[in-house]
Design an enzyme around this catalytic site. Sequence first.
Site, short mmCIF file in Angstrom:
data_model
loop_
_atom_site.label_atom_id
_atom_site.label_comp_id
_atom_site.label_asym_id
_atom_site.label_seq_id
_atom_site.Cartn_x
_atom_site.Cartn_y
_atom_site.Cartn_z
N CYS A 1 -7.66 5.42 4.45
CA CYS A 1 -6.11 4.83 4.22
C CYS A 1 -5.61 5.32 5.70
CB CYS A 1 -5.71 5.82 3.24
SG CYS A 1 -3.69 5.18 3.16
N GLU B 1 2.87 1.44 -4.18
CA GLU B 1 2.25 1.71 -5.45
C GLU B 1 1.55 2.98 -5.71
OE1 GLU B 1 2.85 -0.20 -8.08
OE2 GLU B 1 3.94 -1.68 -7.07
N GLU C 1 4.93 12.56 2.49
CA GLU C 1 5.81 12.20 1.41
C GLU C 1 5.59 12.92 0.31
OE1 GLU C 1 6.21 7.78 1.88
OE2 GLU C 1 5.89 8.01 -0.15
N SER D 1 1.72 5.49 -3.63
CA SER D 1 2.65 6.79 -3.59
C SER D 1 3.23 7.16 -5.22
CB SER D 1 3.52 6.60 -2.78
OG SER D 1 2.94 6.21 -1.42
N ALA E 1 0.78 -1.06 0.16
CA ALA E 1 -0.07 -0.07 0.02
C ALA E 1 0.81 1.27 0.19
CB ALA E 1 -0.91 -0.02 1.29
C1 HEM Z 1 -0.94 8.35 -2.38
C2 HEM Z 1 -0.78 7.46 -1.50
C3 HEM Z 1 -2.09 6.43 -1.04
C4 HEM Z 1 -3.25 6.47 -1.57
C5 HEM Z 1 -3.94 7.20 -2.69
C6 HEM Z 1 -3.98 5.58 -0.83
C7 HEM Z 1 -5.24 5.12 -0.75
C8 HEM Z 1 -5.84 4.09 0.12
C9 HEM Z 1 -7.44 3.83 -0.23
C10 HEM Z 1 -8.43 4.38 -1.19
C11 HEM Z 1 -7.49 3.00 1.00
C12 HEM Z 1 -8.97 2.34 1.49
C13 HEM Z 1 -9.28 1.10 0.60
C14 HEM Z 1 -10.75 0.42 0.69
O1 HEM Z 1 -11.52 1.20 1.31
O2 HEM Z 1 -11.18 -0.63 0.29
C15 HEM Z 1 -6.56 2.58 1.56
C16 HEM Z 1 -6.08 2.01 2.79
C17 HEM Z 1 -5.09 1.69 3.36
N1 HEM Z 1 -3.86 2.28 3.10
FE1 HEM Z 1 -3.40 3.77 1.68
N2 HEM Z 1 -2.81 5.04 0.16
C18 HEM Z 1 -1.92 5.66 0.01
C19 HEM Z 1 -0.62 5.42 0.61
C20 HEM Z 1 -0.45 4.52 1.75
C21 HEM Z 1 0.71 4.39 2.64
C22 HEM Z 1 1.97 5.15 2.46
C23 HEM Z 1 0.27 3.46 3.33
C24 HEM Z 1 1.07 3.08 4.51
C25 HEM Z 1 2.31 3.05 4.76
C26 HEM Z 1 -1.12 3.05 3.29
C27 HEM Z 1 -1.74 2.27 4.29
C28 HEM Z 1 -3.07 1.72 3.93
C29 HEM Z 1 -3.52 0.84 4.74
C30 HEM Z 1 -3.14 -0.20 5.88
C31 HEM Z 1 -4.80 0.71 4.36
C32 HEM Z 1 -5.89 -0.15 5.20
C33 HEM Z 1 -6.80 0.45 6.04
C34 HEM Z 1 -8.03 -0.48 6.58
O3 HEM Z 1 -8.35 -1.04 5.85
O4 HEM Z 1 -8.52 -0.03 7.53
N3 HEM Z 1 -1.50 3.50 2.37
N4 HEM Z 1 -5.62 3.37 0.98
#
Ligand code: HEM
Length: 404
Positions: free
Chosen positions: A352, A242, A361, A244, A239
């Site tokens: 997220c 990609e 970042e 980012s 997560a």
């Molecule tokens: C531009 C960068 C990023 C975008 C656009 C993004 C977007 C998202 C989105 C849309 C979800 C929700 C998925 C869903 O509802 O099914 C999500 C969940 C998550 N993201 Fe990101 N993300 C980004 C960067 C990151 C980074 C840097 C991390 C951690 C190092 C991260 C960790 C997570 C985690 C752990 C979840 C799951 C949360 C949960 O299910 O409670 N993401 N992200």
Amino acid sequence: MTDQLDLRDPAFVPDPYPALAAAREEAPVLWHEGLGVWVTTTHAAANDVLRDRRLGRILRPRSDGDDAWTTFDWLHADSILDSEPPKHTRLRRLVAGAFGRGHVTRLRPRVEQIAAGLLDDVERILDRDGRVDVIAAYAEPLPVLVICELLGTPTADWKVLRDWSQAIVRMYEVDPVPEAQRDAQRACDEFASYVEALAAERADVPGDDLLTSLVQERDGGDRLSPRELVATVVLLLNAGHEASVNGFGNGLASLLAEAEQLDTVLRGLDDAAAVDRLVEEMLRHDSPLHLFERTATTDVDLHGVTVEKGQKVAALLGAANRDPAVFADPDRFVADRDPNPHLAFGAGIHFCLGAPLARMELQTSTRALLGRLGPLEVVGAARRPTFVLRGYERLIVARSRPAT
Ligand code: HEM
């Protein structure tokens, strides 16, 4: 019913927005015959899908007697992203706790250092060749190096971590080919063994990193199972990488297409609030993640249709983020757009977890790149052929020539 959105059509991927806008004119929620799922076209409908607790993340195991999928299955079943309450609540609290302990703040100066180190190379290539691929030289290594730093994985391993994570996320596209499936299976097995070995090292010799915090959660009262620990680390690496890379590449391309706004942005790089607004618009205008699915646990009325129990509905985030009911002139990139209630990071309980890190970042890396290189223009680009993870394979930039 919609047949306008052929998500597998290579002609659709380069610019999906006109077709998404046409679908929005039809209805907020449409049945997609080809995929056999409902899809949302508006901001309100996507938001409702992500927040409605009757629409859950329900995972269908792939293994079904085929052992090759075993690791893939438990890496997903035991991750926060693919679990629902009460398991989700427990995992999210544990990981958020470990994540929150100053790790993001601690990282800002390191992100600045990593960006500066990569920019030395970027500048060298630019001076030598007159052009540089900012995806390969900057956007791609930066988030993996940052996540290595956060977790405490050796930075020398970043290429192998990137390869595993790319192989796994290819499975989230519509209809992955057999070769992609085999690559994902192998990547899951290797990745899981790697994390298990590293966690064993941290149990012996603790560090001040996130992996050590997670190992302590695992060993302090069995609140995180061994598999949940591995699944969490793999999810964070995937997560955190990609989305980012693609968020940076897509957003930079959108900005560089607006010469006048670029000029204003360059003059305002010292204004932290202006950089914050810029990054939000980069994430909205050409969002890096386009589709997230939920399954109905009961019949759900949704913006004029009934999603029957067992049916799936996909929230289309890119369509939501171009909805004219929420964003004035939605196809236009507006660097200082405010307010900017985009859904690029999702909504509801799965919002997220890495958003504060991702934002920090992107703000740091965008400011560092523009501050060092000044005005740039895109001189070559190749899109990835994928819809769900939307991004560039290559984004070649050169220094802009002053207008004559
Ligand atoms: C531009 C960068 C990023 C975008 C656009 C993004 C977007 C998202 C989105 C849309 C979800 C929700 C998925 C869903 O509802 O099914 C999500 C969940 C998550 N993201 Fe990101 N993300 C980004 C960067 C990151 C980074 C840097 C991390 C951690 C190092 C991260 C960790 C997570 C985690 C752990 C979840 C799951 C949360 C949960 O299910 O409670 N993401 N992200």
